[in-house]
Design a protein around this motif. Structure first.
Motif, PDB file in Angstrom:
ATOM      1  N   UNK A 249       0.831  -1.207   0.000  1.00 36.17           N
ATOM      2  CA  UNK A 249       0.000   0.000   0.000  1.00 36.17           C
ATOM      3  C   UNK A 249       0.868   1.261   0.000  1.00 36.17           C
ATOM      4  N   UNK A 250       1.954   1.216   0.776  1.00 29.82           N
ATOM      5  CA  UNK A 250       2.847   2.381   0.835  1.00 29.82           C
ATOM      6  C   UNK A 250       3.399   2.698  -0.545  1.00 29.82           C
ATOM      7  N   UNK A 251       3.864   1.658  -1.247  1.00 32.53           N
ATOM      8  CA  UNK A 251       4.456   1.905  -2.555  1.00 32.53           C
ATOM      9  C   UNK A 251       3.400   2.163  -3.626  1.00 32.53           C
ATOM     10  N   UNK A 252       2.209   1.619  -3.443  1.00 30.77           N
ATOM     11  CA  UNK A 252       1.136   1.929  -4.389  1.00 30.77           C
ATOM     12  C   UNK A 252       0.727   3.400  -4.276  1.00 30.77           C
ATOM     13  N   UNK A 253       0.753   3.921  -3.064  1.00 34.09           N
ATOM     14  CA  UNK A 253       0.478   5.350  -2.885  1.00 34.09           C
ATOM     15  C   UNK A 253       1.505   6.162  -3.667  1.00 34.09           C
ATOM     16  N   UNK A 254       2.772   5.746  -3.604  1.00 32.17           N
ATOM     17  CA  UNK A 254       3.828   6.420  -4.354  1.00 32.17           C
ATOM     18  C   UNK A 254       3.615   6.280  -5.859  1.00 32.17           C
ATOM     19  N   UNK A 255       3.200   5.070  -6.295  1.00 32.36           N
ATOM     20  CA  UNK A 255       3.061   4.815  -7.730  1.00 32.36           C
ATOM     21  C   UNK A 255       1.819   5.494  -8.313  1.00 32.36           C
ATOM     22  N   UNK A 256       0.681   5.409  -7.595  1.00 29.04           N
ATOM     23  CA  UNK A 256      -0.574   5.952  -8.136  1.00 29.04           C
ATOM     24  C   UNK A 256      -0.787   7.426  -7.771  1.00 29.04           C
ATOM     25  N   UNK A 257      -0.456   7.770  -6.517  1.00 26.45           N
ATOM     26  CA  UNK A 257      -0.657   9.131  -6.001  1.00 26.45           C
ATOM     27  C   UNK A 257      -2.101   9.620  -6.186  1.00 26.45           C
ATOM     28  N   UNK A 258      -3.009   8.679  -6.182  1.00 26.24           N
ATOM     29  CA  UNK A 258      -4.432   9.008  -6.334  1.00 26.24           C
ATOM     30  C   UNK A 258      -5.221   7.902  -5.637  1.00 26.24           C
ATOM     31  N   UNK A 259      -5.984   8.215  -4.588  1.00 25.36           N
ATOM     32  CA  UNK A 259      -6.677   7.160  -3.830  1.00 25.36           C
ATOM     33  C   UNK A 259      -7.699   6.400  -4.670  1.00 25.36           C
ATOM     34  N   UNK A 260      -8.335   7.061  -5.635  1.00 23.53           N
ATOM     35  CA  UNK A 260      -9.343   6.377  -6.454  1.00 23.53           C
ATOM     36  C   UNK A 260      -8.667   5.394  -7.397  1.00 23.53           C
ATOM     37  N   UNK A 261      -7.596   5.840  -8.055  1.00 26.19           N
ATOM     38  CA  UNK A 261      -6.864   4.921  -8.933  1.00 26.19           C
ATOM     39  C   UNK A 261      -6.285   3.754  -8.140  1.00 26.19           C
ATOM     40  N   UNK A 262      -5.791   4.054  -6.942  1.00 19.43           N
ATOM     41  CA  UNK A 262      -5.238   2.983  -6.112  1.00 19.43           C
ATOM     42  C   UNK A 262      -6.337   2.003  -5.711  1.00 19.43           C
ATOM     43  N   UNK A 263      -7.536   2.520  -5.427  1.00 19.80           N
ATOM     44  CA  UNK A 263      -8.653   1.639  -5.092  1.00 19.80           C
ATOM     45  C   UNK A 263      -9.006   0.719  -6.242  1.00 19.80           C
ATOM     46  N   UNK A 264      -8.967   1.243  -7.461  1.00 21.79           N
ATOM     47  CA  UNK A 264      -9.244   0.406  -8.636  1.00 21.79           C
ATOM     48  C   UNK A 264      -8.182  -0.686  -8.756  1.00 21.79           C
ATOM     49  N   UNK A 265      -6.918  -0.291  -8.572  1.00 19.94           N
ATOM     50  CA  UNK A 265      -5.834  -1.274  -8.661  1.00 19.94           C
ATOM     51  C   UNK A 265      -5.946  -2.354  -7.607  1.00 19.94           C
ATOM     52  N   UNK A 266      -6.294  -1.955  -6.377  1.00 19.60           N
ATOM     53  CA  UNK A 266      -6.440  -2.939  -5.303  1.00 19.60           C
ATOM     54  C   UNK A 266      -7.611  -3.872  -5.560  1.00 19.60           C
ATOM     55  N   UNK A 267      -8.708  -3.355  -6.095  1.00 18.34           N
ATOM     56  CA  UNK A 267      -9.857  -4.219  -6.382  1.00 18.34           C
ATOM     57  C   UNK A 267      -9.491  -5.250  -7.441  1.00 18.34           C
ATOM     58  N   UNK A 268      -8.673  -4.840  -8.419  1.00 15.78           N
ATOM     59  CA  UNK A 268      -8.231  -5.790  -9.444  1.00 15.78           C
ATOM     60  C   UNK A 268      -7.337  -6.868  -8.834  1.00 15.78           C
ATOM     61  N   UNK A 269      -6.457  -6.467  -7.895  1.00 10.53           N
ATOM     62  CA  UNK A 269      -5.603  -7.450  -7.219  1.00 10.53           C
ATOM     63  C   UNK A 269      -6.438  -8.454  -6.433  1.00 10.53           C
ATOM     64  N   UNK A 270      -7.429  -7.974  -5.721  1.00 13.75           N
ATOM     65  CA  UNK A 270      -8.290  -8.869  -4.936  1.00 13.75           C
ATOM     66  C   UNK A 270      -9.038  -9.834  -5.824  1.00 13.75           C
ATOM     67  N   UNK A 271      -9.515  -9.357  -6.978  1.00 11.48           N
ATOM     68  CA  UNK A 271     -10.212 -10.259  -7.905  1.00 11.48           C
ATOM     69  C   UNK A 271      -9.263 -11.333  -8.430  1.00 11.48           C
ATOM     70  N   UNK A 272      -8.018 -10.953  -8.704  1.00 10.08           N
ATOM     71  CA  UNK A 272      -7.034 -11.934  -9.193  1.00 10.08           C
ATOM     72  C   UNK A 272      -6.809 -13.025  -8.161  1.00 10.08           C
ATOM     73  N   UNK A 273      -6.657 -12.637  -6.899  1.00 10.35           N
ATOM     74  CA  UNK A 273      -6.447 -13.624  -5.842  1.00 10.35           C
ATOM     75  C   UNK A 273      -7.696 -14.477  -5.641  1.00 10.35           C
ATOM     76  N   UNK A 274      -8.860 -13.858  -5.677  1.00 11.42           N
ATOM     77  CA  UNK A 274     -10.115 -14.585  -5.493  1.00 11.42           C
ATOM     78  C   UNK A 274     -10.309 -15.617  -6.592  1.00 11.42           C
ATOM     79  N   UNK A 275     -10.089 -15.234  -7.825  1.00 12.93           N
ATOM     80  CA  UNK A 275     -10.243 -16.176  -8.932  1.00 12.93           C
ATOM     81  C   UNK A 275      -9.242 -17.335  -8.810  1.00 12.93           C
ATOM     82  N   UNK A 276      -8.022 -17.004  -8.418  1.00  9.68           N
ATOM     83  CA  UNK A 276      -6.981 -18.037  -8.340  1.00  9.68           C
ATOM     84  C   UNK A 276      -7.285 -19.046  -7.240  1.00  9.68           C
ATOM     85  N   UNK A 277      -7.590 -18.564  -6.051  1.00  8.68           N
ATOM     86  CA  UNK A 277      -7.846 -19.488  -4.950  1.00  8.68           C
ATOM     87  C   UNK A 277      -9.187 -20.194  -5.117  1.00  8.68           C
TER      88      UNK A 277
END
Length: 832
Positions: A249-277
């Motif tokens: 999260x710390x580095x995503x804040x640095x990379x995105x610098x936008x809470x909404x964009x970071x939220x979209x990225x995190x939701x995509x990560x969660x979907x990837x993990x959910x589909x995999x498991x």
């Protein structure tokens, strides 16, 4: 228009024209995937890697056919009892009461128990059949009767093997003993069932007055061991996952610098993990030590894809393009790169299907599926969500945050990233030569990396556990007994689990020459075997049990001498008669450990000299099995571990070669099809080879051995390495084809893609490197290696690829492999 172009055009339409429909569809699929989570089971420990090994199968047969096992079977356990004197009346009664309660509780399915107290009680009352009756016999015996019974049991050899090494037969005193437990469960019983029985047995042991389970009465068996290793997995997950998420999260804040964009990225990560498991649950693949690394691996690739999408989109928006046009340009360029990255990474992962180890095959399948899911989610879902959110932003008063691409303009990061391009203009040949020589040297040095496999390798050391025990709940690890048990076995009973090797005689031993053949295996022993004064191998078998008992029992000695025609002391006729007499004597318990009940197999244990190299000892016992006329299989923990190590090296090399060959062919064919230049595909591979060489060299430098857990690292490093070079080379090719000179194309590439690569590297190295916090040492090492592999791949992309492009352009035409004669920039005309 090619089929790939048509596919990307279709994705463009879905993402920009129907973003809400795309998001709803992905959420529906995610609900289906969530249903698979309930089907996930766990599997842990060294047993995962010993399946289908002949030595392990022989070990299992020994555990099933003989009353004393080598490694401890899944259907047996031991209670280590400590006391001031385990030969005192009180301790003997406590031990027999423990056996009585275990045998009396029908739900525990305990078929039998054994201890030195049994042998002593039988000397007092030969008619006592149950543990309860034997307990009463000891409790009611006079002091002189008890002393005489202990002496008689000691003479028969029934006491010393089951008590600690401080045993003093004269004083009749010892500080610890082992109680053996055998469970009556079907062969098909699950590990979970055995674990349940052994866990409930601990509760029963604790009910006996004087017992303190886990302290002076420690129950240990494969079920308990598997339970504790599974708990190690849980403790690792509890510590690693939150730490990974926080740091990411710390580095995503640095990379995105936008809470909404970071939220979209995190939701995509969660979907990837959910589909995999969810896929794991539906496919029936258990969650094991190896699969815990899939979590940070998917985060690594997902973060990389997400940052590239957002960064490239911001770059286009910064040039004044609208939402639709900017996203179409972004997906047009990046989806091909994502596809190349995904397929090459999948090759690196799927190559593990060639591994002889089931956990590694599972890792390859699950991780490959996860990477494909990540491509679909980050290639379609994330762009659609970004388009939808930005359109809402245009209509609603939502504030703007950081929207400039990483590494653009005159930022410090941009200046730092440009070092590789600057070097390509000053001394490209030197850069290429130095990096290639460094990679080759690392690979050559790494050929001496050690290999390791043992049950103990899965256990953390006491200092690490003590450090983690100071953490607050729920991060503090559970209480583990395995370290205490290992210490007790090594110090109190001088059992280190690797001090001997065994021959499993897989044939009937009822022929007249059977005992002679067994005895013959001890003659002229190899140098790795401990020897006796008679220059025989120090061994234990039914022959030595016969010899020892004959020395103390005149009646039995007469049976032996009557059936010893050659006068060697070894019966060579009517061996069944000898067995009958032996099994009817006080030596029955010892004999049952070396001859099967149906006399259809036998076992010979050989002691290994201290300090002997494991591989040499295993080679000698294998040679012994080859030359003996007996149908013998070498086995024992030492032999099993060495067999795993042999497979381990072959597996790592095979997977590496398969991954590299598939990746090389695919990239060459792909670039030939997409760009008309197969050479671009080859340019991607050079940094990957450097990455692998440096990684192997680092393993040896840091003294990280090759293990079944990190065996996939070499093939996986190819996929991760290609990830970075593909993004760089693909962007360069696009800019080069657009009419820019090589210098200009490199400048644009490092400014646009270099920042995204840096953000991806930082979050990935952090996400993978956090495995260093794992309680299990093997996972800690794997995390460190993965993080280093990503770092090396990033540095190779940023520092090597620019010079490699310039050198290839400068000299490629001489062999007919130039980049493009019509679009050559000034770099090719410069001299060094």
């Amino acid at each position: 228009m090619t089929a790939v172009d048509r596919l990307i055009e279709r994705v463009d339409e879905l993402v920009t024209d129907r973003p809400m429909a795309v998001i709803v569809a992905f959420l529906v699929v995610s609900l289906v995937a969530a249903g698979g989570l309930a089907g996930i089971t766990t599997s842990a420990g060294a047993d995962q890697f010993t399946q289908d090994i002949p030595a392990q199968q022989a070990l299992d047969d020994i555990d099933e056919e003989f009353e004393s096992s080598i490694g401890g079977s899944a259907t047996s356990a031991q209670v280590i009892v400590s006391d001031d004197n385990v030969l005192s009346r009180g301790a003997l009664v406590r031990i027999l009461e423990t056996q009585h309660r275990l045998e009396s509780r029908s739900t525990l399915r305990v078929s039998s128990t054994s201890s030195h107290a049994d042998a002593i009680a039988r000397q007092i009352d030969p008619t006592a059949e149950t543990a309860g009756e034997r307990r009463d016999a000891v409790a009611e015996a006079t002091p002189s009767e008890l002393r005489a019974a202990i002496a008689a049991a000691d003479e028969s050899g029934a006491v010393a093997p089951q008590v600690s090494v401080d045993y003093n037969p004269t004083a009749q005193q010892a500080g610890a003993s082992i109680v053996g437990i055998t469970y009556d469960v079907p062969d098909a019983a699950t590990t979970a069932r055995v674990t349940e029985l052994q866990t409930r047995s601990v509760e029963v042991v604790d009910t006996v007055p004087g017992n303190d389970a886990g302290e002076n009465a420690i129950l240990f068996g494969d079920g308990v061991l598997q339970s504790e290793i599974t708990a190690l997995l849980t403790d690792t997950a509890i510590i690693v996952f939150p730490a990974a998420l926080i740091l990411i999260l710390v580095f995503l804040v640095f990379a995105y610098r936008d809470p909404i964009d970071m939220g979209i990225g995190l939701s995509a990560l969660l979907l990837s993990l959910l589909w995999t498991f969810g896929f794991m649950g539906y496919a029936g693949i258990p969650f094991s030590d190896s699969l815990i690394t899939v979590f940070p691996l998917l985060l690594a690739v997902g973060i990389d894809f997400g940052i590239h999408i957002v960064n490239r989109y911001r770059e286009e928006r910064g040039e004044g393009r609208g939402i639709t046009d900017a996203m179409r340009t972004t997906t047009d360029q990046l989806l091909i790169a994502f596809l190349l990255v995904t397929i090459t990474t999948v090759f690196g992962l799927v190559s593990n299907v060639a591994s002889p180890f089931e956990p590694n095959r599972d890792f390859g399948i699950v991780a490959a599926a996860g990477i494909v899911f990540t491509l679909v989610i980050f290639g379609i879902y994330l762009p659609a969500a970004k388009v939808l959110v930005d359109r809402w932003r245009e209509r609603l008063p939502i504030p703007e945050f950081g929207t400039s691409p990483l590494g653009m303009g005159g930022s410090r990061l941009g200046t730092l990233l440009h070092v590789g391009v600057d070097l390509s203009r000053i001394a490209p040949v030197v850069v290429v030569a130095v990096v290639l020589i460094g990679g080759a040297a690392g690979g050559a040095y790494g050929t001496g990396v050690n290999t390791e496999f043992s049950e103990e390798a899965f256990f953390p050391d006491e200092d690490r556990l003590e450090t983690y025990s100071n953490l607050p709940e729920p991060f503090a690890p559970a209480e583990y007994t395995f370290l205490d048990v290992l210490t007790l076995f090594e110090e109190e009973f001088e059992q280190d689990f690797v001090g001997s090797v065994t021959l499993y005689v897989d044939q009937s031993v009822r022929d007249d020459d059977a005992l002679e053949l067994i005895d013959r295996t001890t003659r002229n022993p190899p140098d790795t075997f401990e020897t006796t004064d008679e220059r025989r191998a120090a061994s234990t078998s039914v022959v030595t049990v016969i010899d020892d008992h004959a020395a103390t029992d005149p009646e039995f000695r007469e049976v032996v001498e009557r059936n010893d025609r050659l006068g060697t002391g070894v019966p060579d006729r009517n061996v069944d008669e000898v067995y009958d007499a032996l099994l009817d004597s006080s030596a029955e318990g010892q004999a049952r450990g070396y001859i099967a009940e149906d006399r259809g197999s036998a076992r010979i244990d050989y002691t290994i000299r201290p300090g002997v190299d494991n591989s040499e000892a295993v080679a000698d016992v294998r040679a012994l099995a080859e030359r003996t006329p007996l149908e013998a299989v070498p086995t024992g923990d030492l032999v099993v571990n060495e067999a795993v190590i042999d497979r381990l090296t072959d597996s790592a090399i095979r997977s590496l070669l398969v991954a590299f060959a598939l990746t090389a062919v695919f990239l060459a064919v792909s670039y030939a099809y997409l760009e008309g230049k197969a050479v671009y595909g080859l340019l991607n591979l050079v940094p990957v080879l450097v990455t692998v060489g440096l990684l192997v060299g680092t393993m040896r430098l840091l003294d990280i051995p090759l293990t079944p857990i990190n065996a996939p690292i070499l093939s996986v490093s190819i996929g991760l390495g290609v990830d970075y070079t593909v993004h760089f080379v693909h962007r360069f090719v696009d800019e080069f084809k657009a009419g820019h000179s090589i210098d200009e194309a490199l400048d644009i590439t490092i400014a646009g893609t270099g920042g995204a690569l840096t953000g991806s590297m930082l979050t990935t190295v952090t996400g993978l490197g956090v495995l260093w916090l794992a309680v299990i040492p093997l996972l800690r090492d794997f995390g460190v290696l993965l993080a280093l592999g990503v770092l090396y791949a990033y540095l190779a992309s940023i520092l090597l690829v620019p010079s490699l492009v310039v050198v290839w352009d400068r000299y490629g035409d001489r062999v007919g492999l130039g980049l493009d004669g019509n679009l050559r920039g000034s770099a090719s005309d410069r001299t060094q």
